[in-house]
Design an enzyme around this catalytic site. Structure first.
Site, short mmCIF file in Angstrom:
data_model
loop_
_atom_site.label_atom_id
_atom_site.label_comp_id
_atom_site.label_asym_id
_atom_site.label_seq_id
_atom_site.Cartn_x
_atom_site.Cartn_y
_atom_site.Cartn_z
N ALA A 1 -3.80 7.05 -5.47
CA ALA A 1 -2.44 6.49 -5.54
C ALA A 1 -2.60 4.97 -5.68
O ALA A 1 -2.61 4.24 -4.69
CB ALA A 1 -1.65 6.87 -4.30
N GLY B 1 0.84 -1.21 0.00
CA GLY B 1 0.00 0.00 0.00
C GLY B 1 0.87 1.25 0.00
O GLY B 1 2.06 1.18 -0.30
N ASN B 2 0.27 2.37 0.32
CA ASN B 2 1.05 3.62 0.41
C ASN B 2 0.35 4.57 1.37
O ASN B 2 -0.72 4.26 1.90
CB ASN B 2 1.24 4.24 -0.98
CG ASN B 2 -0.09 4.57 -1.61
OD1 ASN B 2 -0.79 5.47 -1.18
ND2 ASN B 2 -0.47 3.81 -2.64
N ARG B 3 0.94 5.75 1.59
CA ARG B 3 0.47 6.67 2.64
C ARG B 3 -0.59 7.67 2.17
O ARG B 3 -0.87 8.63 2.86
CB ARG B 3 1.67 7.42 3.24
CG ARG B 3 2.64 6.53 3.99
CD ARG B 3 3.73 7.33 4.67
NE ARG B 3 4.61 8.01 3.72
CZ ARG B 3 4.60 9.32 3.46
NH1 ARG B 3 3.77 10.12 4.08
NH2 ARG B 3 5.45 9.84 2.58
N SER B 4 -1.19 7.45 1.01
CA SER B 4 -2.22 8.39 0.58
C SER B 4 -3.38 8.41 1.58
O SER B 4 -3.86 7.36 2.00
CB SER B 4 -2.73 7.99 -0.82
OG SER B 4 -3.89 8.72 -1.12
#
Ligand code: PMT
Length: 218
Positions: A91, A25-28
Site C-alpha cells: 500500500a 502512512g496507512n494501516r497495511s
C-alpha cells in the site's frame, strides 16, 4: 513448478515523513504480501520481499528488504531486479511531503495550520510494467472503498499489469490489518473473466493466487 523463478513481492505500507516523528502512512500490516511470499518460497521460487514498516515476524523468508518510504521501495525494486514475476501488494503512498522539516514542526504563532506541499511518489507497479526487462507476469492489487469493479478495471488498464487483485478496504473484517481477506481477480487478456475468492484467511487467499500463478507460468 516455480523452482529458481525470480519473484518480487512488495508488501506493507510506506511512511512519508513530514519531520523526524510524523508521517503520511496507512494501516497495511504487510500480512497479505508476506503470506504470498511464503507460499512462493515453499514452491522453491527465489523470492525477494520488499516490505514497508511492519511488525511481522519474517524469519522464514530468505530475502527480505525492509524499507520505509515509496522512494526507498522503488530503489530496492530496481536494485534487486529484473524479475520473472512481480506481485505488488504494498500500500504505497501516492504522495510525499515535498520537504521533510529538519526539526519537529511547531504550531505557528498565528494559529493557522502549516501549508503542506505534496509531490507525487514513483509508481512502482507502473514502472515495473513499462521497464525494458518487464517480468513475464505482473500482478497488482487494488485497494478500494467504493466502486470496486470499475476502479479495479481502470487500475488494471492504467498501471499496465496482467492481473489485478481487488479488495474492499472499507470493511473492518478484511483488507488492512486483518488475518482475512476477500478478493476478486481481474485479467488483462480476458476482460469478461473475474474470479472471486470469498472470505478466508490471507494464507489461503495467497495459496489460491499462487496456484493460478503456477498454472499460468507452466
Ligand atoms: O497489508 P495487509 O494489512 O495484509 O493488507 C493487504 C492490502 C489491503 C494492503 C492488500 O491486499 C492491497 O490491497 N494492496 C494494495 C494497496 C494499494 O495501495 O492499492 P492501490 O489501489 O492504491 O494501488 C494499486 C497498485 O499500485 C497496488 O499494486 C500498489 O502496490 C501499486 N502502487 C501504488 C502506488 C504507487 N506509488 N506505487 C505502486 O506500486
Amino acid at each position: 513448478m516455480l523452482k529458481s523463478k525470480k519473484i518480487l513481492v512488495t508488501a506493507g505500507p510506506t511512511y512519508e515523513y513530514l519531520d523526524d516523528i510524523r508521517f503520511i502512512g496507512n494501516r497495511s500490516s504487510g500480512k497479505q504480501g508476506a503470506e504470498i511470499a511464503k507460499c512462493l518460497q515453499k514452491l522453491e521460487a527465489d523470492v525477494t520481499l520488499v516490505i514497508g514498516p511492519v511488525n511481522l515476524e519474517l524469519a522464514g523468508l530468505n530475502k527480505v528488504i525492509r524499507v520505509e518510504s515509496a522512494v526507498q521501495m522503488n530503489d530496492a525494486v530496481i536494485e534487486t531486479g529484473p524479475f520473472d514475476i512481480a506481485i505488488c501488494a504494498a500500500a504505497v503512498s501516492d504522495w510525499r511531503p515535498k520537504v521533510k522539516a529538519k526539526t519537529k514542526i511547531k504550531k505557528s504563532s498565528t494559529g493557522k495550520p502549516q501549508f503542506l506541499e505534496l509531490v507525487e511518489n514513483p509508481d512502482i507497479l507502473k514502472n515495473i510494467c513499462i521497464a525494458e526487462n518487464r517480468p513475464d507476469l505482473v500482478i497488482g492489487f487494488a485497494a478500494e472503498t467504493n466502486d470496486l469493479l470499475t476502479n479495479a478495471r481502470s487500475k488494471l488498464k492504467n498501471k499496465g499489469c496482467d492481473w489485478i487483485v481487488a479488495n474492499d478496504v472499507s470493511k473492518k473484517n478484511i483488507g488492512f490489518g486483518s488475518d482475512y481477506n476477500e478478493v476478486t481477480i481481474h485479467y488483462k487478456n480476458n476482460p469478461n473473466k473475474k474470479e472471486k475468492l470469498s472470505l478466508k484467511r490471507k494464507s489461503e487467499i495467497s495459496e489460491e493466487i499462487v496456484d493460478r500463478i503456477v498454472n499460468q507460468i507452466n
